[in-house]
Write a protein that holds these residues in place. Structure first.
Motif, PDB file in Angstrom:
ATOM      1  N   GLU A 163      50.658  45.334  34.653  1.00 25.80           N
ATOM      2  CA  GLU A 163      51.574  45.435  34.028  1.00 25.80           C
ATOM      3  C   GLU A 163      51.187  46.077  33.000  1.00 25.80           C
ATOM      4  O   GLU A 163      51.834  45.996  32.291  1.00 25.80           O
ATOM      5  CB  GLU A 163      52.103  44.019  34.727  1.00 25.80           C
ATOM      6  N   ALA A 196      54.244  34.289  36.809  1.00 19.52           N
ATOM      7  CA  ALA A 196      53.910  35.009  38.835  1.00 19.52           C
ATOM      8  C   ALA A 196      55.013  34.817  38.572  1.00 19.52           C
ATOM      9  O   ALA A 196      55.624  33.581  39.154  1.00 19.52           O
ATOM     10  CB  ALA A 196      52.607  34.236  38.954  1.00 19.52           C
ATOM     11  N   HIS A 241      53.390  36.858  31.367  1.00 23.53           N
ATOM     12  CA  HIS A 241      53.927  36.980  32.200  1.00 23.53           C
ATOM     13  C   HIS A 241      54.482  36.035  32.837  1.00 23.53           C
ATOM     14  O   HIS A 241      53.023  34.926  32.467  1.00 23.53           O
ATOM     15  CB  HIS A 241      53.157  38.027  33.177  1.00 23.53           C
ATOM     16  N   SER A 273      55.463  42.493  37.331  1.00 18.50           N
ATOM     17  CA  SER A 273      54.501  42.069  38.127  1.00 18.50           C
ATOM     18  C   SER A 273      55.003  41.508  39.305  1.00 18.50           C
ATOM     19  O   SER A 273      55.459  40.707  38.777  1.00 18.50           O
ATOM     20  CB  SER A 273      53.238  42.211  38.144  1.00 18.50           C
ATOM     21  N   ALA A 274      54.007  41.269  40.399  1.00 13.52           N
ATOM     22  CA  ALA A 274      54.210  40.267  40.947  1.00 13.52           C
ATOM     23  C   ALA A 274      53.459  40.077  41.835  1.00 13.52           C
ATOM     24  O   ALA A 274      52.231  40.709  42.518  1.00 13.52           O
ATOM     25  CB  ALA A 274      55.448  40.626  42.726  1.00 13.52           C
ATOM     26  N   GLY A 275      53.424  39.219  43.267  1.00 17.44           N
ATOM     27  CA  GLY A 275      52.087  38.735  44.082  1.00 17.44           C
ATOM     28  C   GLY A 275      53.423  39.110  45.544  1.00 17.44           C
ATOM     29  O   GLY A 275      54.696  38.789  45.600  1.00 17.44           O
ATOM     30  N   SER A 318      47.428  41.880  39.179  1.00 19.24           N
ATOM     31  CA  SER A 318      48.982  42.969  38.826  1.00 19.24           C
ATOM     32  C   SER A 318      49.850  42.512  37.300  1.00 19.24           C
ATOM     33  O   SER A 318      50.326  43.560  36.578  1.00 19.24           O
ATOM     34  CB  SER A 318      50.668  42.409  39.758  1.00 19.24           C
ATOM     35  N   PRO A 319      49.312  41.507  36.179  1.00 13.65           N
ATOM     36  CA  PRO A 319      49.790  40.796  35.531  1.00 13.65           C
ATOM     37  C   PRO A 319      48.982  41.373  34.038  1.00 13.65           C
ATOM     38  O   PRO A 319      49.124  42.239  33.228  1.00 13.65           O
ATOM     39  CB  PRO A 319      49.902  39.610  35.144  1.00 13.65           C
ATOM     40  N   LYS A 364      56.936  35.996  42.966  1.00 14.99           N
ATOM     41  CA  LYS A 364      56.302  36.225  44.275  1.00 14.99           C
ATOM     42  C   LYS A 364      57.620  37.358  44.511  1.00 14.99           C
ATOM     43  O   LYS A 364      58.943  38.016  44.386  1.00 14.99           O
ATOM     44  CB  LYS A 364      57.120  35.389  46.226  1.00 14.99           C
ATOM     45  N   VAL A 386      52.095  45.189  42.022  1.00 14.35           N
ATOM     46  CA  VAL A 386      51.825  44.131  43.201  1.00 14.35           C
ATOM     47  C   VAL A 386      50.202  43.290  43.264  1.00 14.35           C
ATOM     48  O   VAL A 386      48.932  45.015  43.728  1.00 14.35           O
ATOM     49  CB  VAL A 386      52.609  44.032  44.197  1.00 14.35           C
ATOM     50  N   CYS A 387      49.375  42.417  43.421  1.00 10.48           N
ATOM     51  CA  CYS A 387      48.338  42.566  43.987  1.00 10.48           C
ATOM     52  C   CYS A 387      48.977  40.891  44.524  1.00 10.48           C
ATOM     53  O   CYS A 387      49.703  40.465  45.009  1.00 10.48           O
ATOM     54  CB  CYS A 387      47.458  41.390  42.940  1.00 10.48           C
ATOM     55  N   ASN A 420      49.395  37.037  42.160  1.00  8.43           N
ATOM     56  CA  ASN A 420      50.351  37.578  40.270  1.00  8.43           C
ATOM     57  C   ASN A 420      49.614  36.796  39.327  1.00  8.43           C
ATOM     58  O   ASN A 420      50.217  36.474  38.374  1.00  8.43           O
ATOM     59  CB  ASN A 420      51.106  37.704  40.591  1.00  8.43           C
TER      60      ASN A 420
END
Length: 153
Positions: free
Chosen positions: A23, A72, A70, A41-43, A19-20, A74, A11-12, A15
């Motif tokens: 991942e 993006a 990926h 991954s996600a934001g 994070s990607p 949440k 997570v960032c 995303n």
């Protein structure tokens, strides 16, 4: 192959950068080590939902022959029970995760760097290529440290 069932959400904030990349790197490192894990991954914010990773993240991964793909998204409430581990890129995102973590959550929520040097992964978005390379190198180190501690016990 490891017999431990591990699933990770990196997570960032948005995303699209850290994070990607994280991942992709964690999946790649695990595969190279013969470890079968699920990685996504996600934001913590919805700024870029549906967007591809930042072109500089993609270029950095390609430079190191790490596949990256990926869209993006949440962080969702169910992520806290779907994944065994949620790894935050920095303290601000860790705090955001802890704030929205639902009662009954089963995922271990930690700063990703806490598995190695305790450092955050700084957001490279407003910087140049060097920041993305630094992010990549941290993702490599943190992936190995995470796998060493969680999977290869």
């Amino acid at each position: 192959m490891s017999s431990v069932s591990v699933s990770v959400l990196v997570v960032c904030l948005g995303n699209i950068c850290r994070s990607p990349m994280g991942e992709a790197v964690l999946r790649h490192v695990a595969s190279e080590r013969g470890i079968d894990i699920t990685v996504d991954s996600a934001g913590t914010a919805a700024y870029h939902v549906g967007e591809d990773p930042d072109e500089r993240s993609v270029a950095t991964c390609r430079k190191h022959k790490v596949p990256i793909s990926h869209k993006a998204r949440k962080v969702k409430t169910e992520d806290f029970t779907t994944f065994t581990h949620i790894l935050a890129s920095d303290q601000a995102n860790l705090q955001n995760l802890k704030r929205v973590q639902p009662e009954g959550a089963t995922a271990v929520v930690r700063l990703w760097g806490s598995y190695e040097d305790g450092m955050p992964i700084d957001d490279p978005y407003y910087g140049g290529a060097r920041g993305f390379e630094t992010c990549y190198q941290q993702c490599i180190r943190y992936s190995n440290a995470f796998l060493d501690q969680v999977v290869d016990k």
